[in-house]
Write an enzyme that holds these catalytic residues in place. Sequence first.
Site, short mmCIF file in Angstrom:
data_model
loop_
_atom_site.label_atom_id
_atom_site.label_comp_id
_atom_site.label_asym_id
_atom_site.label_seq_id
_atom_site.Cartn_x
_atom_site.Cartn_y
_atom_site.Cartn_z
N HIS A 235 0.81 -1.21 0.00
CA HIS A 235 0.00 0.00 0.00
C HIS A 235 0.85 1.27 0.00
O HIS A 235 0.41 2.31 0.47
CB HIS A 235 -0.95 0.00 1.21
CG HIS A 235 -1.86 -1.18 1.25
ND1 HIS A 235 -2.38 -1.69 2.43
CD2 HIS A 235 -2.34 -1.97 0.26
CE1 HIS A 235 -3.13 -2.74 2.16
NE2 HIS A 235 -3.13 -2.93 0.85
N GLU A 265 -3.46 -6.61 -9.49
CA GLU A 265 -2.09 -6.34 -9.05
C GLU A 265 -1.15 -7.31 -9.77
O GLU A 265 -1.44 -8.51 -9.85
CB GLU A 265 -1.98 -6.48 -7.53
CG GLU A 265 -2.89 -5.51 -6.79
CD GLU A 265 -3.01 -5.78 -5.31
OE1 GLU A 265 -2.18 -6.55 -4.78
OE2 GLU A 265 -3.92 -5.23 -4.68
N GLU A 361 -3.53 -13.46 -3.67
CA GLU A 361 -2.52 -12.43 -3.86
C GLU A 361 -1.28 -12.68 -3.00
O GLU A 361 -1.01 -11.94 -2.05
CB GLU A 361 -3.10 -11.04 -3.59
CG GLU A 361 -3.87 -10.88 -2.29
CD GLU A 361 -4.35 -9.45 -2.08
OE1 GLU A 361 -3.54 -8.51 -2.21
OE2 GLU A 361 -5.55 -9.28 -1.82
#
Length: 404
Positions: A235, A265, A361
């Site tokens: 982030h 992503e 992820e």
Amino acid sequence: MNLDARPRTLKISNGIPPLPTFSLEEMNRRLTLLRGHMQETGIDAVLFTSMHNINYYADFIYCAFGRNYGCVITNDQLTTISANIDGGQPGRQTFGHNNVVYTDWHQDNFFYAAAQLLAKARVVAIEFDHVTLQNKNKLEAALPGVNFVDIGEATMLMRMRKSQEELDLIREGARICDVGGHALVAAIREGAHEYQVARAATQAMVDAIADSFPHTELMDTWTWFQSGINTDGAHNPLTTRQIENGDILSLNCFSMISGYYQALERTLFLDHCDDEHLRLWQINCEVHRRGLDLIGPGMRCSAIANELNEIYREHDLLQYRTFGYGHSFGTLSHYYGREAGLELREDIDTILAPGMVVSIEPMIMLPESQAGSGGYREHDILIVTEDGAENITRFPFGPETNIV
């Protein structure tokens, strides 16, 4: 006018409401489940204050700017509470258009408005994971004798299984993330700044949302594009860093549609990838592929995490894993919402069921002092079905396609 004579609350009806995000049947489905829980547990009324639950039940995303917002739901009424600064927009957007506006002309007018709407309730449910201690004290002062109970966990469980309308929106949001991803890759060049590359992706996604959802508000869609050392955190914010040949890159595109979050992503490299970076990238892709295979009904979140841990452990990389392997989707963003009960972590024992939406992820991060340094992360969105899972992310991953 004397200050004391000024109204503490208002009703503002201004303009024609936009088309709602979801059908009347869908919104009533949500309220029926909530009211069933209220009746089973003896709750007279609910006061939501979080962005995610207000959006879920009222189709309204507020802009707090330091003010309080709410949504009161009783057995026969739904009413949002908004600040006067927002005029008639909250009323236009609220499901059913029943909205009370509180003014700035007296202190704590929000709590006054809430007390008026909750005057007959003796048991009021609030979100313990959202209401601050200060605000809980103010609610208790405004509603003496009321018993406050938690509704945060129960509503999280209700939100975790998506309806067909939600799934349709999420599928389109995932497609729009792919649009952003392709625009981002097209903007990558040596010497470009991170923020310049990200801007191309965000604009492409906003344009795509406007085409697919012409009735929705355009807010909160964003891109994080990280390079080099900036890839070490999932982030990390945009910077002015310029991209260099050989850089490890992190593509992070987030389309936001009426408060619903979708994400793409990917790990990328510019121009070339050295041997150690390539080795680590391929291992992370191996974990990602296995994670995609594991998603399906009946699978336990903790079991998925433990199995994926073994792949990293075999390569002596488990110590570089940074967070859980995936999470739920729905009404959430980078500053509100989180269905913590549906995360692929060792301490979460939720069993996957049809209608749930989760990401895979995996991420590892090696520090700058080591060969192959940087953060590696791939991210796909999967819808759990009756007999497996539907991967709604189409953007390719891995070294075969993502050395730009």
